[in-house]
Design an enzyme around this catalytic site. Structure first.
Site, mmCIF file in Angstrom:
data_model
loop_
_atom_site.group_PDB
_atom_site.id
_atom_site.type_symbol
_atom_site.label_atom_id
_atom_site.label_comp_id
_atom_site.label_asym_id
_atom_site.label_seq_id
_atom_site.Cartn_x
_atom_site.Cartn_y
_atom_site.Cartn_z
ATOM 1 C CG HIS A 79 -2.695 -2.103 -1.950
ATOM 2 N ND1 HIS A 79 -3.729 -1.244 -1.204
ATOM 3 C CD2 HIS A 79 -1.866 -0.773 -1.624
ATOM 4 C CE1 HIS A 79 -3.462 0.246 -0.745
ATOM 5 N NE2 HIS A 79 -2.431 0.700 -1.270
ATOM 6 C CG ASP A 81 -5.456 -4.462 1.079
ATOM 7 O OD1 ASP A 81 -4.323 -4.136 -0.020
ATOM 8 O OD2 ASP A 81 -4.415 -3.801 2.599
ATOM 9 C CG ASP A 110 -4.180 4.310 -0.072
ATOM 10 O OD1 ASP A 110 -3.326 3.166 -0.635
ATOM 11 O OD2 ASP A 110 -4.072 4.436 0.790
ATOM 12 C CD GLU A 141 0.594 -0.821 1.118
ATOM 13 O OE1 GLU A 141 1.468 -0.101 1.054
ATOM 14 O OE2 GLU A 141 -0.820 -0.672 1.605
ATOM 15 C CD GLU A 142 -4.162 0.723 3.008
ATOM 16 O OE1 GLU A 142 -3.021 0.875 3.868
ATOM 17 O OE2 GLU A 142 -4.263 1.190 2.042
ATOM 18 C CD GLU A 170 0.614 3.015 -2.338
ATOM 19 O OE1 GLU A 170 -0.212 3.591 -2.175
ATOM 20 O OE2 GLU A 170 0.880 1.576 -1.362
ATOM 21 C CG HIS A 355 -5.440 5.675 4.963
ATOM 22 N ND1 HIS A 355 -5.183 4.984 5.441
ATOM 23 C CD2 HIS A 355 -5.091 4.746 3.822
ATOM 24 C CE1 HIS A 355 -4.412 4.145 5.555
ATOM 25 N NE2 HIS A 355 -4.421 4.062 3.652
#
Length: 383
Positions: A79, A81, A110, A141-142, A170, A355
């Site tokens: 992903h 995003d 990430d 995805e998030e 990932e 994150h």
């Protein structure tokens, strides 16, 4: 271009879920020889690039049927995003910054670092035998993930383009690159249990039926309980209470009900049906309502599969470590591939700052991850 250069470019796009910000145009420009398939729904954009190297010729016995022999189809997935950056960064989270051997920026771990590594490896892919390589990317995805990878796979099935094997890049590693491969994930079941009582005045307990008292008697049988004993790759399935609510806020009124919200992360040994059966036994003779809603299914790719063997071989060769095969962590888009019977694993950089403020990835990791991914491509295309 190498993994670092591509990752720097990817980080410069502020692709907070579900924004794509033009990043797919940049990625498409890197692969002019690949076919392109795109789909967009409800503001979510998905990109699928694919190329068949050295297309196989038709078998003589199949010429009349005009059936082509399909080469192995391998896919890198991920992903683009990212979650919001927040404040207090040492540098602009969307201006990639190199400092003391690390690349800083939102998504560095990430998972734009992983995407940058597999894009770079894919650019260098030059198999000598029939081989199909594809890249699947989503901008959601998030977030809810409803119109992301899952939707694109529906389109691929319609067009007979589903891959045989997938690596989702990932960030799976804990301390050093290569220490962990996710070969599956636990399932997730959300639940709500309401225990019913009789509301009344606390001064007249005989006229009341306090559901909190009822809850206290059964709490040891539901809170944090193991639902099975797990196995070599799955931890025991566990029921975890996430919220409790009862009462009107008055200190002289007993509640008429108590609501218990919970989640069960579970292995293949536990299902919605077995969880329901267990709770019904615990709640026997009580007045209650129970809701169970699965949000994802557990899956696992066989540890002896060709994909895992080739990946482990290249991790050992490049990173000089033997990875632990496990299913720890939350859900990911890998579950969508598994639902179609596709061999899928997750492997990527260290996840210590995902994150977080000042998210970063080491330059050495990007270099090594690209080598691992290129080795996987070379290994699979030879077999």
């Amino acid at each position: 271009m190498n993994a670092l250069e591509i990752t720097q470019k990817l980080i410069s796009y502020p692709t907070i879920t579900p924004k794509e910000c033009g990043i797919f145009e940049y990625i498409k420009s890197l692969f002019p020889s690949f076919e392109v398939l795109e789909c967009e729904k409800n503001g979510v954009k998905n990109l699928f690039l694919y190329r068949v190297f050295n297309p196989p010729k038709e078998h003589a016995e199949k010429k009349h049927a005009k059936e082509k022999v399909k080469p192995l189809h391998f896919c890198f997935a991920g992903h683009i995003d990212v979650v919001p950056a927040g404040n207090h960064w040492q540098s602009d989270p969307f201006k990639p910054t190199i400092k003391e051997g690390f690349l800083y920026g939102r998504g560095a771990q990430d998972m734009k670092g992983g995407v940058g590594a597999f894009l770079s490896a894919s650019l260098k892919c030059n198999p000598k035998t029939p081989f199909m390589l594809s890249i699947l990317l989503t901008s959601d995805e998030e977030g809810p993930g409803v119109f992301g990878t899952n939707l694109m796979l529906e389109k691929l099935k319609e067009k007979d383009l589903l891959p045989n094997m997938v690596i989702v890049a990932e960030p799976t590693c804990e301390k050093i690159l290569g220490d962990s491969i996710k070969i599956g994930r636990r399932g997730s079941i959300n639940g709500k249990l309401v225990l019913k009582g009789v509301q009344g005045h606390v001064a007249y307990p005989k006229k009341c039926q306090n559901p909190i008292d009822t809850l206290a008697s059964i709490l040891p049988l539901i809170s944090g309980i193991n639902l099975d004993d797990g196995d070599e790759y799955f931890d025991p399935s566990k029921l975890v209470i996430t919220n409790l609510h009862a009462g009107l806020g008055a200190n002289n009124v007993t509640p008429g009900s108590v609501e218990i919200v919970f989640n069960a992360r579970h292995s293949l040994k536990t299902t919605k049906e077995s969880l329901k059966e267990y709770l019904e036994k615990v709640l026997k003779d009580l007045s209650y309502t129970l809701e169970l809603e699965p949000s994802s299914s557990p899956f696992i790719t066989a540890s002896h599969s060709k994909l895992i063997s080739v990946l482990k071989e290249n991790i050992l060769k490049t990173c000089h470590t033997t990875p632990l095969l496990n299913t720890k962590g939350g859900t990911s888009d890998a579950r969508f591939f598994s639902a179609y019977g596709i061999e899928v694993v997750e492997f990527g950089v260290i996840n210590d700052r995902i994150h977080a403020i000042d998210e970063r990835v080491s330059l050495k990791e990007l270099e090594l991850l690209e080598k691992v991914f290129l080795g996987v491509l070379e290994g699979l295309s030879k077999k």
